[in-house]
Design a protein around this motif. Sequence first.
Motif, PDB file in Angstrom:
ATOM      1  N   SER A   5       0.818  -1.205   0.000  1.00  0.00           N
ATOM      2  CA  SER A   5       0.000   0.000   0.000  1.00  0.00           C
ATOM      3  C   SER A   5       0.857   1.262   0.000  1.00  0.00           C
ATOM      4  CB  SER A   5      -0.948   0.002   1.191  1.00  0.00           C
ATOM      5  OG  SER A   5      -0.211  -0.027   2.398  1.00  0.00           O
ATOM      6  N   TYR A   6       2.030   1.226   0.623  1.00  0.00           N
ATOM      7  CA  TYR A   6       2.909   2.399   0.642  1.00  0.00           C
ATOM      8  C   TYR A   6       3.338   2.784  -0.770  1.00  0.00           C
ATOM      9  CZ  TYR A   6       7.066  -0.335  -0.382  1.00  0.00           C
ATOM     10  OH  TYR A   6       7.989  -1.136  -1.015  1.00  0.00           O
ATOM     11  N   LYS A   7       3.391   1.816  -1.682  1.00  0.00           N
ATOM     12  CA  LYS A   7       3.825   2.094  -3.051  1.00  0.00           C
ATOM     13  C   LYS A   7       2.817   2.950  -3.811  1.00  0.00           C
ATOM     14  CE  LYS A   7       6.496  -1.031  -5.173  1.00  0.00           C
ATOM     15  NZ  LYS A   7       6.792  -2.234  -5.956  1.00  0.00           N
ATOM     16  N   GLU A   8       1.576   2.954  -3.338  1.00  0.00           N
ATOM     17  CA  GLU A   8       0.518   3.694  -4.034  1.00  0.00           C
ATOM     18  C   GLU A   8       0.280   5.085  -3.452  1.00  0.00           C
ATOM     19  OE1 GLU A   8      -0.409   2.395  -6.823  1.00  0.00           O
ATOM     20  OE2 GLU A   8       0.658   0.544  -6.329  1.00  0.00           O
ATOM     21  N   LYS A   9       0.864   5.386  -2.300  1.00  0.00           N
ATOM     22  CA  LYS A   9       0.637   6.689  -1.670  1.00  0.00           C
ATOM     23  C   LYS A   9       1.336   7.782  -2.470  1.00  0.00           C
ATOM     24  CE  LYS A   9      -0.234   5.177   2.992  1.00  0.00           C
ATOM     25  NZ  LYS A   9       0.257   5.034   4.335  1.00  0.00           N
ATOM     26  N   LYS A  10       0.582   8.827  -2.792  1.00  0.00           N
ATOM     27  CA  LYS A  10       1.102   9.936  -3.602  1.00  0.00           C
ATOM     28  C   LYS A  10       1.722  10.972  -2.664  1.00  0.00           C
ATOM     29  CE  LYS A  10      -1.087   8.456  -7.465  1.00  0.00           C
ATOM     30  NZ  LYS A  10      -0.593   8.350  -8.822  1.00  0.00           N
ATOM     31  N   VAL A  11       3.007  10.819  -2.396  1.00  0.00           N
ATOM     32  CA  VAL A  11       3.687  11.671  -1.414  1.00  0.00           C
ATOM     33  C   VAL A  11       5.001  12.266  -1.918  1.00  0.00           C
ATOM     34  CG1 VAL A  11       2.661  10.463   0.565  1.00  0.00           C
ATOM     35  CG2 VAL A  11       4.842   9.676  -0.353  1.00  0.00           C
ATOM     36  N   ALA A  43      -2.769  20.578  -1.852  1.00  0.00           N
ATOM     37  CA  ALA A  43      -3.646  21.737  -1.684  1.00  0.00           C
ATOM     38  C   ALA A  43      -3.062  22.960  -2.394  1.00  0.00           C
ATOM     39  CB  ALA A  43      -3.856  22.023  -0.201  1.00  0.00           C
ATOM     40  N   GLY A  44      -1.746  23.046  -2.425  1.00  0.00           N
ATOM     41  CA  GLY A  44      -1.074  24.170  -3.095  1.00  0.00           C
ATOM     42  C   GLY A  44      -0.896  23.976  -4.590  1.00  0.00           C
ATOM     43  N   GLY A  45      -1.344  22.835  -5.107  1.00  0.00           N
ATOM     44  CA  GLY A  45      -1.259  22.585  -6.544  1.00  0.00           C
ATOM     45  C   GLY A  45      -0.019  21.831  -7.009  1.00  0.00           C
ATOM     46  N   SER A  46       0.857  21.456  -6.065  1.00  0.00           N
ATOM     47  CA  SER A  46       2.066  20.720  -6.447  1.00  0.00           C
ATOM     48  C   SER A  46       1.714  19.279  -6.790  1.00  0.00           C
ATOM     49  CB  SER A  46       3.066  20.709  -5.285  1.00  0.00           C
ATOM     50  OG  SER A  46       3.441  22.019  -4.957  1.00  0.00           O
ATOM     51  N   ARG A  47       2.401  18.737  -7.788  1.00  0.00           N
ATOM     52  CA  ARG A  47       2.195  17.342  -8.158  1.00  0.00           C
ATOM     53  C   ARG A  47       2.809  16.439  -7.084  1.00  0.00           C
ATOM     54  NH1 ARG A  47       3.079  20.163 -12.885  1.00  0.00           N
ATOM     55  NH2 ARG A  47       1.809  19.563 -14.684  1.00  0.00           N
ATOM     56  N   LYS A  48       2.105  15.349  -6.783  1.00  0.00           N
ATOM     57  CA  LYS A  48       2.591  14.355  -5.829  1.00  0.00           C
ATOM     58  C   LYS A  48       2.527  12.986  -6.495  1.00  0.00           C
ATOM     59  CE  LYS A  48       3.367  16.950  -2.244  1.00  0.00           C
ATOM     60  NZ  LYS A  48       4.720  17.073  -1.725  1.00  0.00           N
ATOM     61  N   TYR A  49       3.618  12.238  -6.410  1.00  0.00           N
ATOM     62  CA  TYR A  49       3.748  10.944  -7.073  1.00  0.00           C
ATOM     63  C   TYR A  49       3.930   9.837  -6.048  1.00  0.00           C
ATOM     64  CZ  TYR A  49       4.675  13.983 -11.047  1.00  0.00           C
ATOM     65  OH  TYR A  49       4.577  14.953 -12.008  1.00  0.00           O
ATOM     66  N   ASP A  53       4.370   5.244  -9.371  1.00  0.00           N
ATOM     67  CA  ASP A  53       4.540   6.216 -10.458  1.00  0.00           C
ATOM     68  C   ASP A  53       6.006   6.296 -10.882  1.00  0.00           C
ATOM     69  OD1 ASP A  53       1.821   6.991 -10.490  1.00  0.00           O
ATOM     70  OD2 ASP A  53       2.157   8.579  -9.008  1.00  0.00           O
ATOM     71  N   VAL A  54       6.908   6.298  -9.900  1.00  0.00           N
ATOM     72  CA  VAL A  54       8.349   6.354 -10.202  1.00  0.00           C
ATOM     73  C   VAL A  54       8.752   5.135 -11.026  1.00  0.00           C
ATOM     74  CG1 VAL A  54      10.676   6.271  -9.187  1.00  0.00           C
ATOM     75  CG2 VAL A  54       8.915   7.784  -8.194  1.00  0.00           C
ATOM     76  N   GLU A  55       8.281   3.943 -10.612  1.00  0.00           N
ATOM     77  CA  GLU A  55       8.589   2.720 -11.372  1.00  0.00           C
ATOM     78  C   GLU A  55       8.025   2.807 -12.784  1.00  0.00           C
ATOM     79  OE1 GLU A  55       6.993  -0.417  -8.942  1.00  0.00           O
ATOM     80  OE2 GLU A  55       8.680  -0.358  -7.552  1.00  0.00           O
ATOM     81  N   ALA A  56       6.794   3.316 -12.912  1.00  0.00           N
ATOM     82  CA  ALA A  56       6.169   3.447 -14.231  1.00  0.00           C
ATOM     83  C   ALA A  56       6.957   4.423 -15.098  1.00  0.00           C
ATOM     84  CB  ALA A  56       4.726   3.914 -14.080  1.00  0.00           C
TER      85      ALA A  56
END
Length: 107
Positions: A5-11, A43-49, A53-56
């Motif tokens: 599940s940690y692999k899917e968290k967009k942080v 909330a500030g509009g920054s992209r979070k991956y 996503d990194v592996e992809a």
Amino acid sequence: MGDNSYKEKKVISIGVVRELTGLSERQIRYYEERKLIFPERSAGGSRKYSFSDVEALMDIANKVEEGVQTFEIRQEMIRRKKKEDEQSIRKKMIQGQINAQFGFKKY
């Protein structure tokens, strides 16, 4: 939650993704425009991956380097997702048949 599940968290910020993948921010945003990755926005509009996503992105970059077009990569992603969805539906149907056969009920 599953073990992955940690692999899917967009942080992860785009700067860290850039460092991890060796891709430029422009390349990363381009792959997003081509609908190959789907970051969330803070909330500030920054992209979070996510780590997924990194592996992809690394996989996409390798394919592009080999001469595969982003359109072809997207089509393959769609086919793979469709196959996964079909397998999931089939698994649920089989589980439903087993439950009906043996009288299992959900409460």
